[in-house]
Design a protein around this motif. Structure first.
Motif, PDB file in Angstrom:
ATOM      1  N   ILE A 104       0.865  -1.181   0.000  1.00 13.81           N
ATOM      2  CA  ILE A 104       0.000   0.000   0.000  1.00 13.81           C
ATOM      3  C   ILE A 104       0.903   1.233   0.000  1.00 13.81           C
ATOM      4  CG2 ILE A 104      -1.895   1.189   1.121  1.00 13.81           C
ATOM      5  CD1 ILE A 104      -2.559  -1.625   0.155  1.00 13.81           C
ATOM      6  N   ALA A 105       1.001   1.884  -1.147  1.00 12.39           N
ATOM      7  CA  ALA A 105       1.993   2.948  -1.303  1.00 12.39           C
ATOM      8  C   ALA A 105       1.594   4.232  -0.581  1.00 12.39           C
ATOM      9  CB  ALA A 105       2.219   3.232  -2.780  1.00 12.39           C
ATOM     10  N   ALA A 106       0.351   4.685  -0.785  1.00 13.82           N
ATOM     11  CA  ALA A 106      -0.103   5.965  -0.223  1.00 13.82           C
ATOM     12  C   ALA A 106       0.940   7.056  -0.519  1.00 13.82           C
ATOM     13  CB  ALA A 106      -0.373   5.828   1.260  1.00 13.82           C
ATOM     14  N   GLY A 107       1.560   7.626   0.524  1.00 13.06           N
ATOM     15  CA  GLY A 107       2.544   8.677   0.305  1.00 13.06           C
ATOM     16  C   GLY A 107       3.921   8.196  -0.070  1.00 13.06           C
ATOM     17  N   ASN A 108       4.068   6.889  -0.261  1.00 18.41           N
ATOM     18  CA  ASN A 108       5.378   6.322  -0.610  1.00 18.41           C
ATOM     19  C   ASN A 108       5.460   5.916  -2.081  1.00 18.41           C
ATOM     20  OD1 ASN A 108       6.331   6.462   2.139  1.00 18.41           O
ATOM     21  ND2 ASN A 108       5.007   4.710   2.585  1.00 18.41           N
ATOM     22  N   GLY A 109       4.680   6.592  -2.900  1.00 23.41           N
ATOM     23  CA  GLY A 109       4.633   6.247  -4.315  1.00 23.41           C
ATOM     24  C   GLY A 109       5.955   6.401  -5.033  1.00 23.41           C
ATOM     25  N   ALA A 110       6.727   7.435  -4.683  1.00 28.76           N
ATOM     26  CA  ALA A 110       8.011   7.657  -5.365  1.00 28.76           C
ATOM     27  C   ALA A 110       8.978   6.511  -5.087  1.00 28.76           C
ATOM     28  CB  ALA A 110       8.621   8.988  -4.923  1.00 28.76           C
ATOM     29  N   ALA A 111       8.998   6.043  -3.840  1.00 24.63           N
ATOM     30  CA  ALA A 111       9.879   4.925  -3.493  1.00 24.63           C
ATOM     31  C   ALA A 111       9.443   3.659  -4.221  1.00 24.63           C
ATOM     32  CB  ALA A 111       9.870   4.697  -1.986  1.00 24.63           C
ATOM     33  N   LEU A 112       8.140   3.408  -4.264  1.00 25.97           N
ATOM     34  CA  LEU A 112       7.637   2.220  -4.941  1.00 25.97           C
ATOM     35  C   LEU A 112       7.980   2.250  -6.427  1.00 25.97           C
ATOM     36  CD1 LEU A 112       6.000  -0.395  -4.823  1.00 25.97           C
ATOM     37  CD2 LEU A 112       3.933   0.966  -5.195  1.00 25.97           C
ATOM     38  N   GLN A 113       7.834   3.415  -7.056  1.00 25.30           N
ATOM     39  CA  GLN A 113       8.158   3.520  -8.477  1.00 25.30           C
ATOM     40  C   GLN A 113       9.641   3.288  -8.724  1.00 25.30           C
ATOM     41  OE1 GLN A 113       6.002   3.671 -10.871  1.00 25.30           O
ATOM     42  NE2 GLN A 113       7.573   3.678 -12.476  1.00 25.30           N
ATOM     43  N   ALA A 114      10.489   3.810  -7.831  1.00 20.57           N
ATOM     44  CA  ALA A 114      11.930   3.595  -7.975  1.00 20.57           C
ATOM     45  C   ALA A 114      12.271   2.110  -7.894  1.00 20.57           C
ATOM     46  CB  ALA A 114      12.684   4.375  -6.905  1.00 20.57           C
ATOM     47  N   LEU A 115      11.584   1.371  -7.038  1.00 19.70           N
ATOM     48  CA  LEU A 115      11.843  -0.060  -6.916  1.00 19.70           C
ATOM     49  C   LEU A 115      11.320  -0.819  -8.128  1.00 19.70           C
ATOM     50  CD1 LEU A 115      11.161  -0.748  -3.143  1.00 19.70           C
ATOM     51  CD2 LEU A 115      13.299  -0.180  -4.294  1.00 19.70           C
ATOM     52  N   ARG A 116      10.224  -0.362  -8.691  1.00 16.22           N
ATOM     53  CA  ARG A 116       9.728  -0.999  -9.914  1.00 16.22           C
ATOM     54  C   ARG A 116      10.741  -0.858 -11.047  1.00 16.22           C
ATOM     55  NH1 ARG A 116       4.474  -2.508  -9.447  1.00 16.22           N
ATOM     56  NH2 ARG A 116       3.110  -1.381  -8.009  1.00 16.22           N
ATOM     57  N   GLU A 117      11.486   0.230 -11.033  1.00 15.12           N
ATOM     58  CA  GLU A 117      12.428   0.527 -12.106  1.00 15.12           C
ATOM     59  C   GLU A 117      13.869   0.158 -11.755  1.00 15.12           C
ATOM     60  OE1 GLU A 117      11.832   4.691 -12.683  1.00 15.12           O
ATOM     61  OE2 GLU A 117       9.832   4.450 -13.587  1.00 15.12           O
ATOM     62  N   LEU A 118      14.084  -0.430 -10.590  1.00 15.02           N
ATOM     63  CA  LEU A 118      15.432  -0.719 -10.118  1.00 15.02           C
ATOM     64  C   LEU A 118      16.117  -1.742 -11.020  1.00 15.02           C
ATOM     65  CD1 LEU A 118      17.560  -0.215  -7.938  1.00 15.02           C
ATOM     66  CD2 LEU A 118      16.496  -2.032  -6.583  1.00 15.02           C
TER      67      LEU A 118
END
Length: 238
Positions: A21-35
């Motif tokens: 559940i990303a909520a305010g952590n969307g930037a971190a989640l996107q970075a991990l998707r692209e890692l």
């Protein structure tokens, strides 16, 4: 099945990026998707913010290495000092819990990561701790390496975000949670979404076992057998 065993036998679902559940952590989640190999990410934030979820989601995939807080750090030492090809990704959770040998290994792995970043031997680094890089209680040279590439602070979900996430997951299972049950769980149970999801699974199983609707009395009945291990408000009786 005893009530004591229900929660023990229903651990949280396997962590994935999709069920985070990303909520305010969307930037971190996107970075991990692209890692990708050659990049590094350091995640930090309070307990319950999802650090372990995200590291396990990536680090337990094939051709990856995940080292948790209670795991033997020997594989890190072997990777740092050996000649074997590195995995696609190295994930080190709770880096602050590592002793001198473990810290030395992570330091060496960061050096190897940077040297190999643009070669066929490139790999990704994903490390997590409770504090910002320079505030971590680690050797100085390792603290600087934690901030070599991307760094994200993970925020806890707000009460409204946890309520929406729990209601959504209940709906996915075809469950109807009354406002009374939802409010009690969010107010008196753990804040961690993994534990909340495990409780939801246990409540679903218990409801089917007893052939009763999910109500606050049923929830309290379920938790009565685990009162010694369940996190509840100290002023609220089961």
């Amino acid at each position: 099945m005893s009530r004591q065993l229900i929660l023990d036998l229903l651990p949280p679902p396997r962590p994935t990026l999709e069920n985070f559940i990303a909520a305010g952590n969307g930037a971190a989640l996107q970075a991990l998707r692209e890692l990708q190999p050659g990049r590094a990410v350091y995640l930090w934030g309070p307990p319950g913010a999802g650090r372990t979820h995200l590291l396990r989601a990536l680090g337990e995939a094939p051709d990856c290495l995940y080292i948790g807080a209670t795991d033997d750090p020997a594989p890190l030492n072997e990777l740092a000092t050996g000649d074997a090809a590195p995995p696609r990704l190295v994930a080190v959770d709770d880096v602050g819990s590592l002793g001198p040998a473990g810290q030395a290994a992570v330091f060496a792995l960061y050096n190897r990561w940077r040297a190999a970043a643009h070669t066929p031997q490139a790999y990704a680094m994903l490390v997590a701790g409770e504090r910002a890089p320079m505030a971590m209680p680690l050797r100085e040279d390792l603290r600087t390496r934690l901030g070599w590439d991307l760094s994200f602070r993970l925020e806890l979900l707000s009460d409204d975000e946890r309520a929406a996430a729990l209601a959504s997951r209940a709906a996915e299972r075809g469950l109807q949670l009354s406002a009374e049950v939802l409010n009690w769980v969010l107010t008196h149970y753990a804040r961690d979404m993994g534990k909340l999801t495990a409780l939801l699974d246990a409540l679903d199983r218990y409801s089917m076992e007893k052939q009763r609707a999910i109500t606050l009395p049923l929830l309290r009945e379920l938790l009565a057998g685990t009162a010694g291990t369940v996190s509840t408000h100290p002023d609220t009786p089961l």
